[in-house]
Scaffold this active site. Structure first.
Site, mmCIF file in Angstrom:
data_model
loop_
_atom_site.group_PDB
_atom_site.id
_atom_site.type_symbol
_atom_site.label_atom_id
_atom_site.label_comp_id
_atom_site.label_asym_id
_atom_site.label_seq_id
_atom_site.Cartn_x
_atom_site.Cartn_y
_atom_site.Cartn_z
ATOM 1 N N VAL A 106 -13.632 1.226 3.141
ATOM 2 C CA VAL A 106 -12.526 1.480 4.081
ATOM 3 C C VAL A 106 -13.033 1.272 5.509
ATOM 4 C CG1 VAL A 106 -10.928 3.275 4.906
ATOM 5 C CG2 VAL A 106 -11.520 3.151 2.483
ATOM 6 N N GLY A 111 -9.937 -5.621 4.358
ATOM 7 C CA GLY A 111 -8.561 -5.592 3.853
ATOM 8 C C GLY A 111 -8.285 -4.489 2.845
ATOM 9 N N ASP A 156 -3.672 -10.461 6.543
ATOM 10 C CA ASP A 156 -4.409 -9.719 5.505
ATOM 11 C C ASP A 156 -3.580 -9.607 4.229
ATOM 12 O OD1 ASP A 156 -6.186 -9.398 7.562
ATOM 13 O OD2 ASP A 156 -6.353 -7.220 7.394
#
Ligand code: MEV
Length: 333
Positions: A106, A111, A156
């Site tokens: 994260v 993404g 993304d």
């Protein structure tokens, strides 16, 4: 991707990570960018019937979300992705449990948020037998991306939902590029270990653009020219040309003030180890950089050099090296 576990009546949807090869930030302002999927790093959502109201568990981040309590416009990203998917297919929250897990770090510009949303959308759609298209999966992930960072370009969610290399211009249908581009590039991806939410550098670029629109527009135009020459180099199979464009793109991202000393140091280490080019990738101020090797054997050497230079994790196209003692000859490039 969808998998069914018949015995447990559970259904799993998954989605890949991504890297931006070139054009990040300028893409928010209408310039082109190229992104590549990373199929070996995935987010997964597993849905199974339950006696209880619809609940989402994300053990990696310690989240338990009573999704049935949320409304369609909730700002909880997990509930929002699930409710957007249910809305799209015309279903109410089921008596079921949704378990979300992910290999994608994260805040590392790979993404993770968009991949979780796409995986959730796929699992829910499959649970109800709805054939979710890549475009629909992309749209629902975009809706969640807006919660994270205001006005995302959409690159993304697009590359992740299509799981194909994309040439992306905001507001236009994406151009899906030959999958071989992602499969054959000897790219190494190295993590600074610094996590920064994308909205921070994106917000700072916005503030700079409001202060100095002409300088910033010139920078975006220069990045766009490099993205076009990167595409030409890819089409010619000219790795050296691509590497030069990557170096120049990194310098422009430094001018936009979205790099950081740790990203610059990893780029310098990659170049010192003979990389054809190196740049930060994605939002910046931490997260990952990418380096272009001459070939597969050189990519293995670059992995070692980047770990030596302090990278917390190195991904060599098809395999993740998480510890320095993992035997490098095992890498599949
Ligand atoms: C993030 O992966 C790419 C950025 O250009 C933001 C966006 O396109 O929305 C930094």
């Amino acid at each position: 991707m969808i998998a069914m576990d018949k015995q447990a009546e559970a259904i799993e949807g998954s989605a890949c990570a991504k890297v931006i090869l070139c054009g990040e930030h300028a893409v928010v302002y209408g310039r082109p960018a190229i992104a590549l999927p990373l199929p070996m790093l995935r987010a997964r959502a597993r849905i199974e019937p339950s006696h209880y109201a619809f609940t989402i568990f994300a053990p990696d981040v310690g989240a338990v979300v009573s999704a049935w309590r949320h409304t369609r416009r909730t700002r909880d990203p997990l509930a929002r992705a699930a409710l957007a998917a249910l809305d799209l297919i015309g279903q109410k929250p089921p008596r079921a449990t949704l378990i979300v897990t992910s290999d994608i770090p994260v805040g590392a510009n790979l993404g993770s948020g968009a991949a979780v949303s796409v995986a959730i959308g796929r699992a829910i759609a499959a649970y109800f037998g709805y054939p979710l298209s890549a475009e629909e999966a992309s749209q629902l992930a975009y809706e969640v991306e807006e919660i994270h960072h205001g006005s995302p370009s959409g690159i993304d969610n697009t590359v992740i939902a299509h799981e194909r290399p994309v040439w992306f211009v905001r507001g236009r249908p994406p151009e899906l590029l030959d999958s071989a581009i992602g499969d054959t590039l000897p790219l190494v991806i190295a993590d600074t270990g610094i996590t920064t939410p994308t909205r921070i550098p994106v917000g700072d670029v916005r503030a700079a653009w409001e202060r100095e629109p002409e300088r910033m527009e010139r920078c975006f135009d220069a990045i766009a020219a490099l993205v076009r020459s990167s595409r030409e180099a890819l089409e010619r199979g000219d790795l050296e040309g691509l590497g030069r464009a990557m170096d120049a793109n990194h310098a422009l991202l430094q001018q936009l003030d979205v790099s950081c000393p740790e990203l610059d140091a990893l780029c310098a280490a990659a170049r010192a180890a003979g990389a054809l080019g190196a740049k930060m990738s994605g939002g910046g101020r931490g997260g990952n950089m990418i380096a272009l090797a001459r070939d597969a054997a050189h990519a293995v050497a670059l992995c070692a050099a980047l770990r030596e230079a302090g990278a917390k994790r190195v991904i060599c196209r098809a395999r993740t090296v998480t510890t320095g003692d993992q035997p490098l000859p095992d890498l599949q490039i």
